[in-house]
Design an enzyme around this catalytic site. Sequence first.
Site, PDB file in Angstrom:
ATOM      1  N   CYS A  56      -5.290  34.546  25.042  1.00 28.00           N
ATOM      2  CA  CYS A  56      -5.193  34.405  26.721  1.00 28.00           C
ATOM      3  C   CYS A  56      -4.024  33.807  27.075  1.00 28.00           C
ATOM      4  O   CYS A  56      -3.604  34.017  28.299  1.00 28.00           O
ATOM      5  CB  CYS A  56      -6.289  33.468  26.984  1.00 28.00           C
ATOM      6  SG  CYS A  56      -6.414  31.838  26.256  1.00 28.00           S
ATOM      7  N   ASN A  57      -3.121  33.369  26.224  1.00 31.81           N
ATOM      8  CA  ASN A  57      -1.721  32.639  26.615  1.00 31.81           C
ATOM      9  C   ASN A  57      -0.667  33.569  26.276  1.00 31.81           C
ATOM     10  O   ASN A  57       0.421  32.872  26.844  1.00 31.81           O
ATOM     11  CB  ASN A  57      -1.766  31.075  26.022  1.00 31.81           C
ATOM     12  CG  ASN A  57      -2.779  30.175  26.596  1.00 31.81           C
ATOM     13  OD1 ASN A  57      -3.316  30.421  27.672  1.00 31.81           O
ATOM     14  ND2 ASN A  57      -3.226  29.167  25.714  1.00 31.81           N
ATOM     15  N   ARG A  58      -0.615  34.301  25.437  1.00 29.34           N
ATOM     16  CA  ARG A  58       0.530  35.045  24.997  1.00 29.34           C
ATOM     17  C   ARG A  58       0.205  36.387  24.410  1.00 29.34           C
ATOM     18  O   ARG A  58      -1.109  36.768  24.040  1.00 29.34           O
ATOM     19  CB  ARG A  58       1.074  34.267  23.714  1.00 29.34           C
ATOM     20  CG  ARG A  58       0.359  34.280  22.472  1.00 29.34           C
ATOM     21  CD  ARG A  58       1.122  33.191  21.582  1.00 29.34           C
ATOM     22  NE  ARG A  58       1.021  31.981  21.929  1.00 29.34           N
ATOM     23  CZ  ARG A  58       2.177  31.234  22.212  1.00 29.34           C
ATOM     24  NH1 ARG A  58       3.322  31.631  21.934  1.00 29.34           N
ATOM     25  NH2 ARG A  58       1.969  29.963  22.570  1.00 29.34           N
ATOM     26  N   GLU A 110      -3.182  22.548  19.598  1.00 29.65           N
ATOM     27  CA  GLU A 110      -4.594  22.965  19.190  1.00 29.65           C
ATOM     28  C   GLU A 110      -4.516  23.799  18.057  1.00 29.65           C
ATOM     29  O   GLU A 110      -3.462  24.418  17.536  1.00 29.65           O
ATOM     30  CB  GLU A 110      -4.902  23.803  20.572  1.00 29.65           C
ATOM     31  CG  GLU A 110      -3.930  25.034  21.053  1.00 29.65           C
ATOM     32  CD  GLU A 110      -4.223  26.314  20.406  1.00 29.65           C
ATOM     33  OE1 GLU A 110      -5.518  26.392  19.881  1.00 29.65           O
ATOM     34  OE2 GLU A 110      -3.708  27.350  20.453  1.00 29.65           O
ATOM     35  N   GLN A 147      -6.403  32.838  15.430  1.00 25.56           N
ATOM     36  CA  GLN A 147      -6.011  34.038  16.109  1.00 25.56           C
ATOM     37  C   GLN A 147      -4.793  34.809  15.404  1.00 25.56           C
ATOM     38  O   GLN A 147      -4.890  36.095  15.383  1.00 25.56           O
ATOM     39  CB  GLN A 147      -5.862  33.857  17.400  1.00 25.56           C
ATOM     40  CG  GLN A 147      -6.990  33.243  18.443  1.00 25.56           C
ATOM     41  CD  GLN A 147      -6.509  32.641  19.642  1.00 25.56           C
ATOM     42  OE1 GLN A 147      -5.445  31.979  19.813  1.00 25.56           O
ATOM     43  NE2 GLN A 147      -7.339  32.556  20.587  1.00 25.56           N
ATOM     44  N   GLY A 191     -20.074  36.128  28.165  1.00 27.06           N
ATOM     45  CA  GLY A 191     -19.395  36.619  26.782  1.00 27.06           C
ATOM     46  C   GLY A 191     -19.923  35.694  25.567  1.00 27.06           C
ATOM     47  O   GLY A 191     -20.923  34.786  25.772  1.00 27.06           O
ATOM     48  N   GLY A 200     -17.814  35.253  22.513  1.00 26.15           N
ATOM     49  CA  GLY A 200     -16.675  35.241  21.393  1.00 26.15           C
ATOM     50  C   GLY A 200     -16.348  33.606  21.133  1.00 26.15           C
ATOM     51  O   GLY A 200     -17.134  32.705  21.583  1.00 26.15           O
ATOM     52  N   GLU A 201     -15.332  33.646  20.517  1.00 25.51           N
ATOM     53  CA  GLU A 201     -14.805  32.041  19.942  1.00 25.51           C
ATOM     54  C   GLU A 201     -14.756  30.960  21.250  1.00 25.51           C
ATOM     55  O   GLU A 201     -15.035  29.857  21.001  1.00 25.51           O
ATOM     56  CB  GLU A 201     -13.589  32.236  19.217  1.00 25.51           C
ATOM     57  CG  GLU A 201     -13.220  31.030  18.486  1.00 25.51           C
ATOM     58  CD  GLU A 201     -12.022  31.081  17.540  1.00 25.51           C
ATOM     59  OE1 GLU A 201     -11.546  30.375  16.913  1.00 25.51           O
ATOM     60  OE2 GLU A 201     -11.593  32.165  17.461  1.00 25.51           O
ATOM     61  N   ILE A 228     -15.820  31.281  24.240  1.00 24.30           N
ATOM     62  CA  ILE A 228     -17.215  30.735  24.825  1.00 24.30           C
ATOM     63  C   ILE A 228     -17.952  29.725  23.767  1.00 24.30           C
ATOM     64  O   ILE A 228     -18.822  28.803  24.534  1.00 24.30           O
ATOM     65  CB  ILE A 228     -18.158  32.185  25.215  1.00 24.30           C
ATOM     66  CG1 ILE A 228     -17.494  32.678  26.441  1.00 24.30           C
ATOM     67  CG2 ILE A 228     -19.611  31.668  25.408  1.00 24.30           C
ATOM     68  CD1 ILE A 228     -17.492  31.863  27.583  1.00 24.30           C
TER      69      ILE A 228
END
Length: 423
Positions: free
Chosen positions: A55-57, A117, A123, A192, A194-195, A197
């Site tokens: 989501c960030n990159r 984090e 990921q 959703g 996923g991880e 959520i």
Amino acid sequence: MSVWALGLNHTTAPLDLRGRFAFALDQIAPTLQSLRSSFPSGRHPQVEAAIISTCNRTEIYCASEHIALDHTVGWLAESGGVAPTLLRSHAYTLHDDEAARHVFRVASGLDSMVLGEAQILGQMKDAVRAAENVGALGTTLNQLFQRSFAVAKEVRTATEIGAHSISMAAAAVRLAGQLFEDLRKTRVLFVGAGEMIDLAVTHFAAKEPKSIAIANRTLERGEKLATRFGGEAMRLADLPARLAEFDIVVSCTASTLPIIGLGAVERALKARKHRPMFMVDLAVPRDIEPEVKALEDVYLYTVDDLAHVVQQGQANRQAAVAQAEVIIDAGVQSFMHWLGQRSTVPLIQQLNAQADEWRAAEMARARKLLAKGESVDAVLEAMSRGLTQKMMHGAMAELHAGDAASREQTAQTLSRLFLRKER
């Protein structure tokens, strides 16, 4: 062999532009195949490649004999339907030691929106497995990523980089607590399974809300997550009709188009008699239409909106960052040393092949002599002389060739190689 990287992230590109280049995990394999096949086979045979998309990159890592950054930029721009100049204005391009330093910092959590984090490491490992499964991960990129994982482990072990880190999910809970006086009286919907959520449900469940519901395209997966937290599961298709029931909505799916539209939220607000709704869109591309943010009584936050909250307190971890950078520097130097040695691999292979050929020839000659009844000592003497002559022939020829300057240089090289004294 060279390594290069092309990327855009939360610090260089706005959310909607990042959404154009977001790849779900199941899209990585065909995307990698498309990327690798786009390189001219003559100059770039068998380019190694890997894609990290969160989501960030979104970042592309490649390795080949020749750097092809312009080609990589052009390919990514075309895949996202934007002009290469626009992509370049929001992207970063790195090669060799700069690329290595960047991937080590990413793995260690130093380049994340949430400093320190740990989610990015998982990921990255998923991205590496995807590249490996499609045959896109060669020796060079495999070394780069395995070393990045080792550096990240050392950073987390030797420093306090992850101490007191506020996750995106924790930030969402904090913001929701500012809107609702008592989260125990709220009904929370998660879209959703996923991880991200899973992490969000864990944080909200700790506040003991009145009810929890999971809406997911695959009901079975939603039920599995809901059961863990005493919630209910519902089909994604039922979401518009039931949206009004919930005070808090947190969404993060892999959909390429928004799944919660302006009209659905307007109808929900009307049914709720305009009681406020708190909405968090953690997806890239967006799950919730951006126009929803303009509605009264709706408090919509995206991943970029949460940046200020999660970055609070980062100053307290700057000492840990400095320690981490030292570890990363050492990792970069080690990788570049390994990469430099890779250039001698073909020569080493040729030398080994030549030595094996000489050995095999002398062994065959020795067996023939033994079969004729020659003594073992005589055969060993002949074999050792044969091997020595073969090994020294090229060196002796070079000593007698060329001008005086080249002979002097050859003599120095041969002295260094053959006349070393054991210490």
